[in-house]
Design an enzyme around this catalytic site. Structure first.
Site, PDB file in Angstrom:
ATOM      1  N   ALA A  65      32.294 -21.939  14.253  1.00  0.00           N
ATOM      2  CA  ALA A  65      33.463 -22.699  13.809  1.00  0.00           C
ATOM      3  C   ALA A  65      33.803 -23.747  14.856  1.00  0.00           C
ATOM      4  CB  ALA A  65      34.654 -21.763  13.596  1.00  0.00           C
ATOM      5  N   GLY A 108      30.968 -18.390  12.740  1.00  0.00           N
ATOM      6  CA  GLY A 108      31.154 -18.770  11.347  1.00  0.00           C
ATOM      7  C   GLY A 108      29.853 -19.175  10.675  1.00  0.00           C
ATOM      8  N   GLU A 111      28.344 -16.008   9.565  1.00  0.00           N
ATOM      9  CA  GLU A 111      29.124 -15.538   8.419  1.00  0.00           C
ATOM     10  C   GLU A 111      28.812 -16.357   7.166  1.00  0.00           C
ATOM     11  OE1 GLU A 111      33.194 -13.746  10.273  1.00  0.00           O
ATOM     12  OE2 GLU A 111      32.802 -15.864  10.695  1.00  0.00           O
ATOM     13  N   GLU A 131      32.353 -14.206  18.867  1.00  0.00           N
ATOM     14  CA  GLU A 131      33.802 -14.402  18.926  1.00  0.00           C
ATOM     15  C   GLU A 131      34.467 -13.617  20.051  1.00  0.00           C
ATOM     16  OE1 GLU A 131      32.677 -15.314  14.632  1.00  0.00           O
ATOM     17  OE2 GLU A 131      32.067 -13.888  16.180  1.00  0.00           O
TER      18      GLU A 131
END
Length: 257
Positions: A65, A108, A111, A131
């Site tokens: 992200a 992300g 994911e 993360e």
């Protein structure tokens, strides 16, 4: 339609979406995810498209992200914003979505790949949920989909201690379908998507939904859903055509109804 952060094209019955933020290694922000879901929704609604491929660059599928965009966000801003919820748009696609992953698929990005139905990886692909190194945990399905794919022990190590999986490890643990040389991974994903797109559309849709039920419901509920889907397909023209073609030893001509 012209997009700012993605590229789209069609390859016969396959829709191809390419993440296109090269300077940021395809880091995910609100604009990119919104455009991705818009393109995915358009392909999903197109009767001429039977499967969808999502890819990045050889260097990075998506390196995570966009941390700069969320570093100063409050809990309320994250709760009321739409960034994480945008990932749900991938899960809601009725048609199969295949991730073609090369290079980094982190945070992300990992994911996003796991939100797809299948993953074709290049030999250079690396999967991780880092993360924990910035004081948070995965928030877009990482702890849930990863555990279902690779098991509790490996997922714990990845989430709690930033373990990164090589493409070969990801295949060994069941996270990806296949690993191919970097120069071939996108072609391999497109061929897989083309094969799926050549199947009976309603059977593909219900087959996808049935497999997903295995992860979202109990065994009894999943079996009941599968049975109803199986019976329903006997009301379709494609079932009659498919079985007739088998008996007559010819290629079926699907109508999608």
């Amino acid at each position: 339609m012209t997009y700012e952060t993605i590229l789209t094209e069609t390859r016969d019955r396959v829709g191809l979406i390419t993440l296109n933020r090269p300077k940021a290694m395809n880091a995910l922000n609100g604009t990119l995810l919104t455009e991705l879901i818009d393109a995915l929704t358009a392909f999903d609604a197109d009767e001429n498209i039977g499967a969808i491929v999502v890819t990045g660059s050889d260097r990075a599928f998506a390196a995570g992200a966009d941390i700069k965009a969320m570093a100063s966000a409050s809990a309320v801003e994250m709760l009321t914003g739409s960034f994480v919820e945008l990932f749900d748009g991938i899960r809601k696609a009725r048609k199969p979505v295949i991730a073609a992953v090369s290079g980094y698929a982190l945070g992300g990005g990992c994911e996003l790949a796991m939100s797809c139905d299948m993953i074709v990886a290049s030999e250079t692909a690396k999967f991780g949920q880092p993360e924990i190194t910035i004081g948070v945990i995965p928030g877009a399905g990482g702890t849930q989909r990863l555990t279902r794919a690779v098991g509790k022990a490996i997922a714990m190590e990845m989430v709690l201690n930033n373990r990164t999986l090589s493409a070969q490890e990801a295949q060994q643990f069941g996270l990806v379908n296949r690993v191919v040389p970097t120069e071939r991974y996108l072609d391999e994903a497109l061929m897989l998507a083309a094969d799926v797109a050549s199947r009976a559309p309603l059977a593909v849709r219900l087959g996808k939904e049935s497999v997903n039920k295995a992860f979202e419901t109990s065994l009894a509920e999943g079996l009941e859903f599968e049975r109803r889907a199986f019976y329903f397909l006997f009301a379709t023209d494609d079932q009659k055509e498919g079985m007739a073609a088998f008996v007559e030893k010819r290629k079926p001509k699907w109508k999608g109804k």
